[in-house]
Design a protein around this motif. Structure first.
Motif, short mmCIF file in Angstrom:
data_model
loop_
_atom_site.label_atom_id
_atom_site.label_comp_id
_atom_site.label_asym_id
_atom_site.label_seq_id
_atom_site.Cartn_x
_atom_site.Cartn_y
_atom_site.Cartn_z
N THR A 2 -12.53 8.76 5.58
CA THR A 2 -12.49 8.37 4.09
C THR A 2 -13.78 8.23 3.29
O THR A 2 -14.45 7.28 3.26
CB THR A 2 -11.62 6.87 3.89
N ALA A 16 -0.03 -1.58 2.91
CA ALA A 16 -0.96 -0.58 2.18
C ALA A 16 -1.92 -1.31 1.51
O ALA A 16 -3.27 -1.05 1.60
CB ALA A 16 -0.28 0.46 1.47
N PRO A 17 -1.70 -2.51 0.66
CA PRO A 17 -2.78 -3.05 0.05
C PRO A 17 -3.79 -3.73 0.94
O PRO A 17 -5.08 -3.68 0.68
CB PRO A 17 -2.20 -4.25 -0.74
N ARG A 19 -4.92 -2.21 3.90
CA ARG A 19 -5.66 -1.03 4.11
C ARG A 19 -6.59 -0.81 2.90
O ARG A 19 -7.77 -0.26 3.29
CB ARG A 19 -4.83 0.27 4.55
N GLU A 20 -6.04 -0.81 1.68
CA GLU A 20 -7.04 -0.61 0.53
C GLU A 20 -8.12 -1.47 0.36
O GLU A 20 -9.29 -1.08 0.23
CB GLU A 20 -6.35 -0.54 -0.83
N GLY A 24 -11.92 -0.65 0.77
CA GLY A 24 -12.85 -1.29 -0.37
C GLY A 24 -13.92 -2.11 0.12
O GLY A 24 -14.96 -2.21 -0.58
#
Length: 384
Positions: A2, A16-17, A19-20, A24
């Motif tokens: 990424t 998913a939050p 992972r984000e 981040g």
């Protein structure tokens, strides 16, 4: 991959939050390398790793990468001691000197295992000047603690026993069982659970270790004779000089030693697996690591208020940290766990059926770490 950050692992789309937030941490919050694992209802829903395991940024973090998680291991230290309490080999409220006679010296005849596990024993530091490397000499460290006069009246106050906690609890475990704390952890907890967690890392596993990015230069001791309170705080972190890991953290000696307060190693997945059992009342997949009754006592508040070492409020149960206003573990008061230097964290929230771990190889902010805070927020955004 990424944006040139190597990221591996799996994550349920519902989470998913998480992972984000993990991505981040690399993009926005300076993360060099680390891993996160989240289990919900005993199921692994997120197992991610990323960044690099070395300062040169040549070796990507891998699924099996181990890293020193520092004080996260205090909870596992307590867990082993509490297992012996369940068996009748230790007693939370009997004098520690019942098992360790030499410990009764210098006014410690009434100090109990409960005092030790809740940071009320008055023994956060050793007054006797010890040479660098003495932290690897278990008999020397425990003898020094046995001779030490408490810095405050045991039970009358609390202060974070940053590095002595593991020697105190570990020596009681050794005296009561004839085995070291690290061996019991592997044989009775981590091994049966299949959790990749160690206190005392076998040399055969060192090739999996991440390099911890911490300057090796030790701080200089303030000149002159220190007032007693200042001496206590200095010696908590720097007597012997390398007791917190500075200058040693990436060495074979450090990794192989058992320094239960400070040098636990593992994967995020391994830490989360242990907490998944605790989130489920002490057992998972037919493997009980602590009875529900013992776990209830272990997670009951024992000390809360001004901390003699940290100079801020802290809140402890028996070896576990409990949520407080400025350091929450999500929205639920029943959560418990333990933070580690650099921001590493293992905890569970039985109300949400959540078990979580984050490990890193960077000595980032300690008390308020933006990386673990972002991950915590993402967990509860996901679980609703």
């Amino acid at each position: 991959m990424t944006d040139e950050i190597p990221i591996g692992g799996i994550c349920d789309p519902r989470f998913a939050p998480v992972r984000e937030a993990f991505i981040g941490n690399f993009r926005e919050r300076g993360e060099p390398g680390g891993a996160v694992a989240l289990m919900v209802d005993g199921r692994l829903v997120c197992d991610l790793w990323g960044g690099f395991r070395d300062a040169a940024r040549e070796s990507p973090w891998a699924r099996e990468t181990l890293v020193n998680f520092f004080s996260v291991g205090k909870a596992f230290t307590a867990l082993v001691a509490l297992r012996l309490v369940e068996r009748g080999l230790l007693d939370l409220d009997a004098p520690a000197a019942t098992r360790w006679p030499e410990f009764a010296a210098a006014g410690k005849e009434r100090v109990t295992l409960r005092h030790i596990l809740s940071h009320q024993a008055g023994l956060p530091a050793i007054r006797e000047d010890l040479p660098d490397g003495a932290m690897f000499d278990w008999p020397r460290m425990t003898a020094a603690l046995a001779a030490q006069k408490p810095w405050w009246e045991p039970g009358a106050a609390h202060g974070y026993h940053v590095n002595t906690f593991g020697y105190l609890a570990g020596e009681l475990v050794r005296r009561a069982s004839g085995r070291t704390l690290g061996h019991i952890l592997r044989d009775e907890v981590a091994g049966p659970l299949g959790a990749d967690v160690y206190i005392g890392l076998p040399q055969t596993e060192h090739s999996r270790c991440a390099e911890f990015l911490w300057p090796s230069i030790l701080p200089e001791r303030p000149p002159g004779e220190l007032p007693d309170d200042a001496l206590m705080k200095w010696n908590t972190y720097w007597n012997p000089p390398g007791i917190s890991g500075a200058g040693w953290v990436n060495s074979p000696e450090w990794r192989m030693a058992e320094i239960p307060s400070t040098n636990g190693h593992g994967t995020a997945r391994g830490v989360a697996r242990i907490y998944a059992a605790l989130a489920n009342g002490g057992a998972i997949d037919g493997i009980e690591i602590l009875s529900s009754a013992m776990l209830a006592e272990a997670t009951t508040e024992q000390s809360f208020g001004p901390d003699r070492i940290l100079d801020r409020e802290s809140r402890f149960a028996l070896g576990f940290q409990l949520p407080q206003a400025e350091r929450r573990l999500g929205p639920n008061d029943a959560a418990f766990g333990h933070f580690g230097a650099g921001g590493s964290l293992g905890f569970c929230d039985p109300a949400a059926r959540v078990a979580f771990a984050y490990v890193t190889n960077d000595m980032g902010p300690r008390w308020q770490n933006p990386r673990n805070k972002a991950l915590l927020a993402a967990i509860y955004e996901s679980v609703g």
